[in-house]
Write a protein that holds these residues in place. Structure first.
Motif, mmCIF file in Angstrom:
data_model
loop_
_atom_site.group_PDB
_atom_site.id
_atom_site.type_symbol
_atom_site.label_atom_id
_atom_site.label_comp_id
_atom_site.label_asym_id
_atom_site.label_seq_id
_atom_site.Cartn_x
_atom_site.Cartn_y
_atom_site.Cartn_z
ATOM 1 N N UNK A 1 5.549 2.128 -7.194
ATOM 2 C CA UNK A 1 5.588 2.134 -5.729
ATOM 3 C C UNK A 1 4.806 3.329 -5.167
ATOM 4 N N UNK A 2 5.008 4.494 -5.795
ATOM 5 C CA UNK A 2 4.284 5.700 -5.379
ATOM 6 C C UNK A 2 2.774 5.497 -5.514
ATOM 7 N N UNK A 3 2.349 4.919 -6.642
ATOM 8 C CA UNK A 3 0.915 4.683 -6.847
ATOM 9 C C UNK A 3 0.391 3.720 -5.772
ATOM 10 N N UNK A 4 1.199 2.722 -5.412
ATOM 11 C CA UNK A 4 0.791 1.785 -4.361
ATOM 12 C C UNK A 4 0.493 2.504 -3.056
ATOM 13 N N UNK A 5 1.343 3.475 -2.698
ATOM 14 C CA UNK A 5 1.122 4.239 -1.472
ATOM 15 C C UNK A 5 -0.167 5.055 -1.566
ATOM 16 N N UNK A 6 -0.401 5.664 -2.731
ATOM 17 C CA UNK A 6 -1.632 6.454 -2.908
ATOM 18 C C UNK A 6 -2.873 5.585 -2.853
ATOM 19 N N UNK A 7 -2.820 4.403 -3.486
ATOM 20 C CA UNK A 7 -3.982 3.510 -3.471
ATOM 21 C C UNK A 7 -4.318 3.134 -2.027
ATOM 22 N N UNK A 8 -3.278 2.875 -1.226
ATOM 23 C CA UNK A 8 -3.508 2.543 0.184
ATOM 24 C C UNK A 8 -4.195 3.704 0.886
ATOM 25 N N UNK A 9 -3.731 4.931 0.581
ATOM 26 C CA UNK A 9 -4.344 6.107 1.202
ATOM 27 C C UNK A 9 -5.807 6.234 0.802
ATOM 28 N N UNK A 10 -6.071 6.121 -0.501
ATOM 29 C CA UNK A 10 -7.463 6.280 -0.956
ATOM 30 C C UNK A 10 -8.349 5.168 -0.406
ATOM 31 N N UNK A 11 -7.797 3.950 -0.306
ATOM 32 C CA UNK A 11 -8.577 2.837 0.229
ATOM 33 C C UNK A 11 -8.976 3.121 1.678
ATOM 34 N N UNK A 12 -7.993 3.572 2.452
ATOM 35 C CA UNK A 12 -8.242 3.740 3.883
ATOM 36 C C UNK A 12 -9.051 4.998 4.181
ATOM 37 N N UNK A 13 -8.819 6.070 3.425
ATOM 38 C CA UNK A 13 -9.380 7.353 3.830
ATOM 39 C C UNK A 13 -10.519 7.851 2.940
ATOM 40 N N UNK A 14 -10.619 7.337 1.718
ATOM 41 C CA UNK A 14 -11.594 7.899 0.807
ATOM 42 C C UNK A 14 -12.650 6.903 0.331
#
Lengths: 311, 421
Positions: free
Chosen positions: A45-58
């Protein structure tokens, strides 16, 4: 405690519960098939949140996409990467131990969880803690106030979207499990692992599918929660939601899919109710007391059936 | 499996009940403890430690800061500011040809690690003064060590009231929470005209609990009313339940005393429950990240700070240009200015000290009067605290981008809260 805000609190609780339910489904499905409590699930679940962040911001230039496309892309990436992660965990850490005593697998699960929490510190940016910016969330713009039937409550678009996307996933899962041949195989494996294998069910394939689906749902939960709430991320992001969702799964009857959904919603609503009556400090404690109480009266959980447990 | 005897039931139920009672009792204890912690201000104990002497050709000064962990943005800036002051001092020739060396130790934002870092600096590196920390929770045990060893410690950003009560070796260059809470209460009551304020406190953060208390006391003294106080815990992600309760109490303002990591999501989620009242807090908000994390909800928010890059003062302009020349960007938060001032106060005292040892240095620091700091003119009071002005900042859109813009400066006053020395 203010009676006028009860309806608003229930809506808050249902939204929180929808995320718990999504994570609890992964726990319960894996338990159903393998009789294993996958403690690494919260970290997925934590990795899912990070992937969303990297997708949107990086990774992508968010200004180039229509917000709805970007959101779908975030959801897709989180689910796919989490599914891959989940199935990898199963291959690497759990499959070699399939015939080992159950306690060995349980300890391995805790090990994988710690590995992802601590190892994540090397990979993910945690300081300063990143958060997904509000501009990616177009639902934010729509809030519904003073609805005709519901009276004086405010429902945000983000809240509603998150709730309904969760429901859609749950319905899809229900369809997969009850209406497809894969689902039938899954139920057969859950009912009796060895006999299912003897009857020609490809057990390894079914276990992999279970991990793919469960981890994908956890990834979706992480993505939606991080986007809707704007929480700063760190590698311990999945710890508390993971524990709560596990409790939800046990509450509903572990191994039982509708039970996980029910347990998730109950946990979410119970938590907000505790805050509502003014005991915010006890909200975690009360969740566990509810669990203990339920287990005393119904040791198999609310919807769990008695006697499925194999020797 | 379901057939449990009646005795068993009574047993388990009474067990559950006793757990509840225990929890309630522990909870009660905690709040009492924090309530009284501000009142213990009497005479500061004298240090009996031997202290350190300068022996080599250089003058060693230590700094402790969180260079890892979630408070890294603060730690990093404090070191950058202090280094800038030391560089300037050395460029001007140092002290009688002796150069100052700044020795940096990481605390990771952890109390235990801070304590051992201070110990290492004093016993191994033989520093004659320690700068830091930013977080009060880390400064307290570190200051205890410095006090025992007889080496002065100048805190950079610890605003908790009781830090300087540890002993006569402990100083700070930032304002204290009694002043900060009173300043925000004054700001809310007089400048925003608020009368019914709700408080949101991080109950796991002593800083937040203390600041909320100070705010509550001064605000009610001014004639305002606290309509409700809600609590959350550091690391929580969903605040809508608390915000809904606050909305139900119908306040005209919201005071949030926690750290910026939780303020961002709170600012966003308050819009979701329709809580559209001014939101304001303390210097725990100070970060660039909050403007991004808080989204639209942070616009129109206020917090009290020590300093701002946009302040229209000569000292600030000079500092920002020096900082830019060295690090290639603008200071990210106020900790660089406070680090610069903490080092400045120590270096200024070094020039006045009668001899080059930690005790003489301590006496010189205690006599600091009207030191022209970047964050305001600093006078060290008899209690070791800095008497200096504070600043309220407002989140505004500047050329379409959110920024913290100075709103008003408040001169130092004694709020007379709890701490009566």
């Amino acid at each position: 405690m203010d009676w006028a805000s009860l309806d608003q609190q229930i809506i808050n609780g249902l939204q929180l519960g929808s995320i718990y339910a999504l994570i609890a489904l992964g726990y319960t499905m894996v338990y159903g098939v393998l009789r294993l409590i996958n403690f690494a699930h919260g970290e997925v679940y934590m990795v899912g949140a990070y992937v969303a962040y990297y997708t949107a911001e990086r990774w992508f230039d968010k200004t180039k996409f229509h917000p709805a496309v970007l959101l779908l892309l975030m959801l897709f990436n989180s689910m796919v990467i989490c599914a891959i992660l989940g199935v990898t965990i199963e291959r690497v850490a759990y499959r070699p131990l399939r015939s080992a005593p159950r306690i060995s697998v349980l300890i391995t699960a805790i090990g994988v969880s710690l590995l992802l929490q601590q190892g994540g510190l090397l990979i993910f940016k945690t300081s300063p803690q990143p958060s997904i910016s509000e501009s990616v969330n177009p639902f934010k713009a729509y809030t519904f106030e003073n609805l005709p039937l519901l009276g004086n409550i405010t429902i945000s678009g983000g809240q509603t979207a998150m709730f309904f996307v969760s429901l859609i996933f749950m319905l899809l899962l229900w369809f997969l499990v009850t209406r497809t041949s894969t689902g039938r195989a899954m139920r057969a494996v859950a009912h009796d692992f060895d006999t299912a294998a003897l009857m020609g069910v490809d057990v390894n394939r079914i276990v992999s599918i279970t991990f793919i689906v469960g981890s994908g749902l956890a990834g979706a939960g992480g993505m939606m929660n991080a986007t809707a709430l704007g929480t700063p991320l760190d590698t311990f992001y999945g710890l508390i939601p993971g524990v709560k969702a596990f409790v939800a799964a046990v509450l509903g009857g572990i191994g039982n899919i509708p039970g996980a959904v029910l347990g998730g919603f109950l946990m979410g609503v119970a938590e907000t109710m505790v805050v509502w009556v003014g005991y915010a400090g006890y909200k975690d404690a009360v969740a566990f007391v509810v669990l203990i109480a339920v287990l005393l009266f119904k040791p198999n959980g609310l919807l769990g059936s008695v006697g499925v447990e194999k020797a | 499996m379901n057939r449990l005897s009646r005795k068993h039931w009574i047993f388990t139920l009474s067990g559950l009940l006793s757990i509840f009672v225990l929890f309630a009792w522990l909870g009660g204890c905690k709040t009492e403890e924090s309530a009284t912690s501000g009142t213990t201000a009497t005479v500061r104990p004298e240090s009996t430690g031997p202290g350190n002497k300068v022996e080599g050709d250089t003058i060693p000064i230590g700094i402790i800061a969180s260079l890892s962990g979630s408070e890294k943005p603060w730690g990093e800036e404090s070191v950058r500011g202090a280094q800038l002051a030391v560089d300037e001092f050395n460029a001007e020739g140092g002290l009688n040809g002796k150069q100052v060396v700044l020795l940096v130790e990481d605390t990771g934002g952890q109390p235990e690690q801070g304590k051992s870092a201070t110990e290492r600096l004093i016993t191994e590196k033989k520093v004659i003064a320690v700068l830091g920390e930013v977080a009060s929770g880390v400064t307290a045990p570190s200051a205890q060590v410095a006090q025992e060893k007889g080496v002065p410690i100048v805190s950079i950003g610890s605003t908790r009231v009781d830090i300087t009560d540890i002993g006569n070796m402990v100083f700070r260059v930032c304002y204290t929470d009694d002043f900060q809470g009173a300043m925000m209460a004054k700001f809310a009551y007089e400048d925003l005209g608020l009368r019914r304020v709700a408080i949101l406190t991080d109950r796991k953060l002593p800083y937040s609990v203390g600041l909320s208390e100070m705010f509550r006391e001064y605000f009610t003294r001014l004639g305002g009313k606290i309509v409700t106080e809600e609590f959350y815990e550091k690391g929580q992600t969903d605040f809508k339940a608390q915000l809904t309760n606050i909305k139900a109490a119908n306040p005209d303002g919201l005071f949030c005393s926690g750290y910026f990591t939780e303020i961002g999501p709170i600012a966003r989620q308050r819009k979701e429950v329709g809580l559209n009242v001014p939101m304001f807090g303390g210097d725990g908000w100070d970060s660039r990240e909050l403007l991004q994390a808080g989204g639209e909800g942070i616009i129109g928010g206020y917090y009290s700070n020590h300093y701002s890059n946009l302040e229209d003062r000569l000292e600030v302009k000079a500092f920002v240009s020096k900082y830019k020349a060295k690090y290639g960007e603008e200071p990210a938060n106020a900790m660089s200015a406070l680090g610069y001032d903490a080092a400045g106060v120590v270096l200024d005292a070094l020039k006045r000290a009668k001899s080059l040892d930690s005790r003489a240095l301590r006496d010189a620091i205690a006599e600091t009067k009207n030191f022209p700091g970047v964050s305001g003119t600093i006078t060290i009071g008899p209690d070791g605290n800095a008497q200096k002005p504070g600043l309220v900042l407002e989140a505004k859109l500047v050329n379409g981008k959110p920024a913290w813009v100075p709103f008003k400066r408040y001169e130092w006053f004694d709020p007379g809260l709890k701490k009566k020395a």
